[in-house]
Design a protein around this motif. Structure first.
Motif, PDB file in Angstrom:
ATOM      1  N   TYR B   4      52.961  45.691  43.553  1.00  0.00           N
ATOM      2  CA  TYR B   4      51.508  45.613  43.764  1.00  0.00           C
ATOM      3  C   TYR B   4      51.135  44.483  44.725  1.00  0.00           C
ATOM      4  O   TYR B   4      50.238  44.622  45.544  1.00  0.00           O
ATOM      5  CB  TYR B   4      50.779  45.461  42.431  1.00  0.00           C
ATOM      6  N   THR B   5      51.845  43.381  44.629  1.00  0.00           N
ATOM      7  CA  THR B   5      51.597  42.284  45.565  1.00  0.00           C
ATOM      8  C   THR B   5      51.774  42.796  46.986  1.00  0.00           C
ATOM      9  O   THR B   5      50.960  42.532  47.866  1.00  0.00           O
ATOM     10  CB  THR B   5      52.593  41.131  45.317  1.00  0.00           C
ATOM     11  N   SER B   6      52.846  43.538  47.169  1.00  0.00           N
ATOM     12  CA  SER B   6      53.145  44.045  48.500  1.00  0.00           C
ATOM     13  C   SER B   6      52.080  45.035  48.968  1.00  0.00           C
ATOM     14  O   SER B   6      51.674  45.029  50.136  1.00  0.00           O
ATOM     15  CB  SER B   6      54.554  44.651  48.477  1.00  0.00           C
ATOM     16  N   ILE B   7      51.592  45.878  48.032  1.00  0.00           N
ATOM     17  CA  ILE B   7      50.539  46.841  48.408  1.00  0.00           C
ATOM     18  C   ILE B   7      49.282  46.103  48.859  1.00  0.00           C
ATOM     19  O   ILE B   7      48.702  46.389  49.919  1.00  0.00           O
ATOM     20  CB  ILE B   7      50.185  47.766  47.217  1.00  0.00           C
ATOM     21  N   SER B  21      37.042  44.229  49.231  1.00  0.00           N
ATOM     22  CA  SER B  21      36.495  43.683  47.990  1.00  0.00           C
ATOM     23  C   SER B  21      37.415  43.994  46.819  1.00  0.00           C
ATOM     24  O   SER B  21      38.276  44.871  46.900  1.00  0.00           O
ATOM     25  CB  SER B  21      35.114  44.285  47.733  1.00  0.00           C
ATOM     26  N   LEU B  22      37.186  43.273  45.749  1.00  0.00           N
ATOM     27  CA  LEU B  22      37.950  43.479  44.527  1.00  0.00           C
ATOM     28  C   LEU B  22      37.851  44.934  44.063  1.00  0.00           C
ATOM     29  O   LEU B  22      38.842  45.565  43.714  1.00  0.00           O
ATOM     30  CB  LEU B  22      37.384  42.543  43.452  1.00  0.00           C
ATOM     31  N   ASN B  23      36.609  45.464  44.095  1.00  0.00           N
ATOM     32  CA  ASN B  23      36.397  46.846  43.650  1.00  0.00           C
ATOM     33  C   ASN B  23      37.178  47.846  44.474  1.00  0.00           C
ATOM     34  O   ASN B  23      37.727  48.811  43.951  1.00  0.00           O
ATOM     35  CB  ASN B  23      34.906  47.209  43.735  1.00  0.00           C
ATOM     36  N   GLU B  24      37.218  47.586  45.767  1.00  0.00           N
ATOM     37  CA  GLU B  24      37.920  48.498  46.658  1.00  0.00           C
ATOM     38  C   GLU B  24      39.426  48.483  46.349  1.00  0.00           C
ATOM     39  O   GLU B  24      40.057  49.542  46.267  1.00  0.00           O
ATOM     40  CB  GLU B  24      37.647  48.061  48.105  1.00  0.00           C
ATOM     41  N   ILE B  25      39.963  47.306  46.164  1.00  0.00           N
ATOM     42  CA  ILE B  25      41.390  47.206  45.836  1.00  0.00           C
ATOM     43  C   ILE B  25      41.652  47.922  44.512  1.00  0.00           C
ATOM     44  O   ILE B  25      42.587  48.716  44.377  1.00  0.00           O
ATOM     45  CB  ILE B  25      41.844  45.732  45.719  1.00  0.00           C
ATOM     46  N   SER B  26      40.756  47.685  43.569  1.00  0.00           N
ATOM     47  CA  SER B  26      40.897  48.274  42.246  1.00  0.00           C
ATOM     48  C   SER B  26      40.864  49.807  42.321  1.00  0.00           C
ATOM     49  O   SER B  26      41.620  50.492  41.634  1.00  0.00           O
ATOM     50  CB  SER B  26      39.785  47.741  41.351  1.00  0.00           C
ATOM     51  N   ARG B  27      39.988  50.327  43.174  1.00  0.00           N
ATOM     52  CA  ARG B  27      39.895  51.779  43.342  1.00  0.00           C
ATOM     53  C   ARG B  27      41.212  52.332  43.891  1.00  0.00           C
ATOM     54  O   ARG B  27      41.661  53.412  43.496  1.00  0.00           O
ATOM     55  CB  ARG B  27      38.747  52.099  44.303  1.00  0.00           C
ATOM     56  N   ILE B  28      41.831  51.566  44.790  1.00  0.00           N
ATOM     57  CA  ILE B  28      43.022  52.075  45.458  1.00  0.00           C
ATOM     58  C   ILE B  28      44.270  51.964  44.578  1.00  0.00           C
ATOM     59  O   ILE B  28      45.042  52.908  44.464  1.00  0.00           O
ATOM     60  CB  ILE B  28      43.238  51.344  46.806  1.00  0.00           C
ATOM     61  N   GLU B  30      44.279  51.282  41.334  1.00  0.00           N
ATOM     62  CA  GLU B  30      43.982  51.697  39.967  1.00  0.00           C
ATOM     63  C   GLU B  30      44.468  50.698  38.925  1.00  0.00           C
ATOM     64  O   GLU B  30      45.184  51.043  37.983  1.00  0.00           O
ATOM     65  CB  GLU B  30      44.544  53.108  39.706  1.00  0.00           C
ATOM     66  N   LYS B  31      44.079  49.460  39.173  1.00  0.00           N
ATOM     67  CA  LYS B  31      44.378  48.398  38.204  1.00  0.00           C
ATOM     68  C   LYS B  31      43.080  47.617  37.966  1.00  0.00           C
ATOM     69  O   LYS B  31      42.166  47.652  38.782  1.00  0.00           O
ATOM     70  CB  LYS B  31      45.447  47.447  38.773  1.00  0.00           C
ATOM     71  N   ASP B  32      43.023  46.907  36.840  1.00  0.00           N
ATOM     72  CA  ASP B  32      41.769  46.201  36.562  1.00  0.00           C
ATOM     73  C   ASP B  32      41.672  44.889  37.353  1.00  0.00           C
ATOM     74  O   ASP B  32      42.639  44.403  37.932  1.00  0.00           O
ATOM     75  CB  ASP B  32      41.574  45.987  35.056  1.00  0.00           C
ATOM     76  N   ASN B  33      40.445  44.336  37.373  1.00  0.00           N
ATOM     77  CA  ASN B  33      40.152  43.180  38.217  1.00  0.00           C
ATOM     78  C   ASN B  33      41.021  41.961  37.890  1.00  0.00           C
ATOM     79  O   ASN B  33      41.485  41.267  38.797  1.00  0.00           O
ATOM     80  CB  ASN B  33      38.679  42.801  38.084  1.00  0.00           C
ATOM     81  N   ASP B  34      41.248  41.706  36.601  1.00  0.00           N
ATOM     82  CA  ASP B  34      42.040  40.531  36.235  1.00  0.00           C
ATOM     83  C   ASP B  34      43.449  40.612  36.812  1.00  0.00           C
ATOM     84  O   ASP B  34      43.986  39.631  37.316  1.00  0.00           O
ATOM     85  CB  ASP B  34      42.118  40.413  34.704  1.00  0.00           C
ATOM     86  N   PHE B  35      43.998  41.790  36.719  1.00  0.00           N
ATOM     87  CA  PHE B  35      45.336  42.020  37.253  1.00  0.00           C
ATOM     88  C   PHE B  35      45.367  41.697  38.753  1.00  0.00           C
ATOM     89  O   PHE B  35      46.258  40.998  39.242  1.00  0.00           O
ATOM     90  CB  PHE B  35      45.723  43.491  37.014  1.00  0.00           C
ATOM     91  N   ILE B  36      44.341  42.193  39.452  1.00  0.00           N
ATOM     92  CA  ILE B  36      44.289  41.988  40.910  1.00  0.00           C
ATOM     93  C   ILE B  36      44.031  40.520  41.251  1.00  0.00           C
ATOM     94  O   ILE B  36      44.682  39.942  42.128  1.00  0.00           O
ATOM     95  CB  ILE B  36      43.193  42.879  41.534  1.00  0.00           C
ATOM     96  N   LEU B  37      43.100  39.913  40.525  1.00  0.00           N
ATOM     97  CA  LEU B  37      42.771  38.509  40.794  1.00  0.00           C
ATOM     98  C   LEU B  37      44.007  37.623  40.668  1.00  0.00           C
ATOM     99  O   LEU B  37      44.192  36.679  41.449  1.00  0.00           O
ATOM    100  CB  LEU B  37      41.680  38.034  39.825  1.00  0.00           C
ATOM    101  N   ASN B  38      44.818  37.952  39.698  1.00  0.00           N
ATOM    102  CA  ASN B  38      46.045  37.193  39.487  1.00  0.00           C
ATOM    103  C   ASN B  38      46.953  37.281  40.726  1.00  0.00           C
ATOM    104  O   ASN B  38      47.485  36.283  41.205  1.00  0.00           O
ATOM    105  CB  ASN B  38      46.746  37.747  38.236  1.00  0.00           C
ATOM    106  N   LEU B  43      48.961  35.262  46.056  1.00  0.00           N
ATOM    107  CA  LEU B  43      49.031  35.439  47.515  1.00  0.00           C
ATOM    108  C   LEU B  43      48.431  34.239  48.234  1.00  0.00           C
ATOM    109  O   LEU B  43      48.966  33.759  49.227  1.00  0.00           O
ATOM    110  CB  LEU B  43      48.284  36.718  47.926  1.00  0.00           C
ATOM    111  N   LYS B  44      47.294  33.770  47.708  1.00  0.00           N
ATOM    112  CA  LYS B  44      46.647  32.603  48.325  1.00  0.00           C
ATOM    113  C   LYS B  44      47.622  31.433  48.382  1.00  0.00           C
ATOM    114  O   LYS B  44      47.736  30.759  49.408  1.00  0.00           O
ATOM    115  CB  LYS B  44      45.409  32.185  47.501  1.00  0.00           C
ATOM    116  N   THR B  45      48.317  31.215  47.272  1.00  0.00           N
ATOM    117  CA  THR B  45      49.273  30.109  47.212  1.00  0.00           C
ATOM    118  C   THR B  45      50.433  30.359  48.171  1.00  0.00           C
ATOM    119  O   THR B  45      50.878  29.452  48.871  1.00  0.00           O
ATOM    120  CB  THR B  45      49.829  29.958  45.783  1.00  0.00           C
TER     121      THR B  45
END
Lengths: 237, 177
Positions: B4-7, B21-28, B30-38, B43-45
């Protein structure tokens, strides 16, 4: 002879007043309007001496200051004025100055952010051939944004604001231009000679309306020769 | 997880300056926001000290060049230094950002100068937009800031604006530092 011109540029009358208050160490919470007016006038007369234009906003605020001062000079109803006019006016000015100062200060913080952001570069979105999507869902603002981006992409180098400021010629201006132009033309001439300097649609339309006006004023008449419009200048003594 | 990191990394690469946006990533994915934010935080680091940084402006994630390299990037364009915003543009933007929705009259009262041209310029630069009409007599246009504004000032949303100073009575010593 050697002389030095030193004149600061201010962002309007409030900016100027804040500068004067700071420079003459006035207490903004107990403002000495008299000193402020003196210094304000001094600045304006400096501008005048240098033959610089004084923007009307400066005069508007000056009139408020002078109004306050003159009301205070009336001896008889001093108390009354202090109560229901003078104080109000002064308090209002101080409030406005403080409010303006806030935004002036915070805009410095914003400038820093803006200047940092300008050093970060992103690349354009990758170009991908997208299949037509029928459930298109966007409002006018999205459309506006999209259009704006396209424009930005196509001429990143032109300064857009310059284009906005481009002077549009009025019909009146165009008419007087055409008068001079027609005088130099032979008495019969084609439409082309009137529109050869039109570079865009707007000037084209303006010119056309100007021509209609000239026809209405019977300064020129036109006739059709082989499907082409030929104008005739009416000669006057 | 790595997958998922790679995606997300690929998505970020493709969207470029548009950001995602977070929502757009989530739509693509299909994971929840917390998972993506993590993942985003990781990635930021990961990118922190590289030539490319992951930033979030106006609730959009995007890759931008690292600011420490800006001198070199600019050399590439040979274009010299771009103009910053003028003081009056900044002040007008600040007033709109903190006071929105606001009418032209209210802005002019605050600045003491007319700002019709300035508003037109800022609209053109897509920094401000019309938010509708005032209910007062005259139904003046109400102005507000755009996502473009947030992006240009490195803000995630309007709550991130620097705090407006408050000048109360008897604080004059701090006023003109």
């Amino acid at each position: 002879m050697n002389f030095k011109v030193e004149i600061e540029k201010f962002d309007g009358p409030l900016d100027l007043m804040l500068h004067l208050i700071k420079n003459h160490k006035l207490d903004i919470f107990d403002l000495d309007i008299k000193v402020l007016i003196e210094q304000y006038l001094k600045y304006l007369s400096n501008l005048k001496e240098l033959k610089l234009e004084i923007e009307s906003e400066y005069l508007l605020e000056l009139s408020t200051l002078i109004e306050y001062k003159s009301k205070k000079l009336l001896p008889n109803n001093k108390e009354e004025i202090e109560e229901d006019y003078g104080i109000d006016l002064k308090e209002r000015l101080v409030k406005r100055l403080l409010e303006y100062q806030k935004f002036k200060d915070v805009s410095e913080n914003l400038r820093q952010l803006y200047d940092l952001r300008r050093q970060e570069y992103a690349k354009f979105v990758s170009s991908i051939e997208i299949e037509e999507n029928n459930d298109f869902n966007a409002d006018v603002y999205d459309l506006y944004k999209a259009m704006n981006r396209i424009l930005k992409r196509n001429d990143v180098k032109t300064v857009l604001s310059e284009r906005v400021a481009e002077k549009e010629v009025s019909i009146e201006e165009r008419i007087s231009y055409l008068y001079q132009k027609i005088e130099k033309l032979p008495s019969k001439f084609r439409l082309n000679s009137l529109i050869e300097d039109c570079k865009d649609k707007t000037s084209f339309v303006v010119t056309f309306l100007a021509i209609l006006d000239l026809i209405k004023a019977q300064y020129i008449v036109f006739e059709l020769v082989d499907e082409e419009v030929i104008f005739n200048r009416r000669e006057y003594e | 997880m790595n997958n998922y990191t790679s995606i997300i990394e690929s998505l970020l690469y493709v969207v470029g300056e548009e950001g995602i946006s977070l929502n757009e990533i989530s739509r693509i994915i299909e994971k929840d926001n917390d998972f993506i934010l993590n993942i985003i935080e990781n990635l930021k680091t990961k990118y922190q000290d590289s030539g490319i940084n992951l930033v979030e402006y106006a609730h959009n994630y995007k890759f931008v060049t690292n600011i420490v390299n800006s001198n070199y990037v600019e050399k590439l364009f040979n274009s010299g230094i771009k103009n910053s915003l003028s003081q009056s543009a900044l002040e007008t933007l600040a007033i709109i950002a903190y006071k929105q929705p606001i009418t032209r009259m209210e802005i002019e009262e605050l600045r003491g100068v007319s700002c019709e041209m300035m508003l037109r310029k800022l609209m053109h630069k897509n920094m401000i937009k019309e938010l509708g009409r005032s209910n007062e007599a005259g139904r003046a246009i109400l102005y507000g800031i755009t996502d473009e504004f947030l992006d240009k000032f490195k803000l995630v949303d309007i709550d991130e604006l620097p705090k407006l100073p408050s000048y109360e009575n008897n604080q004059e010593e701090s006023l003109f530092d």
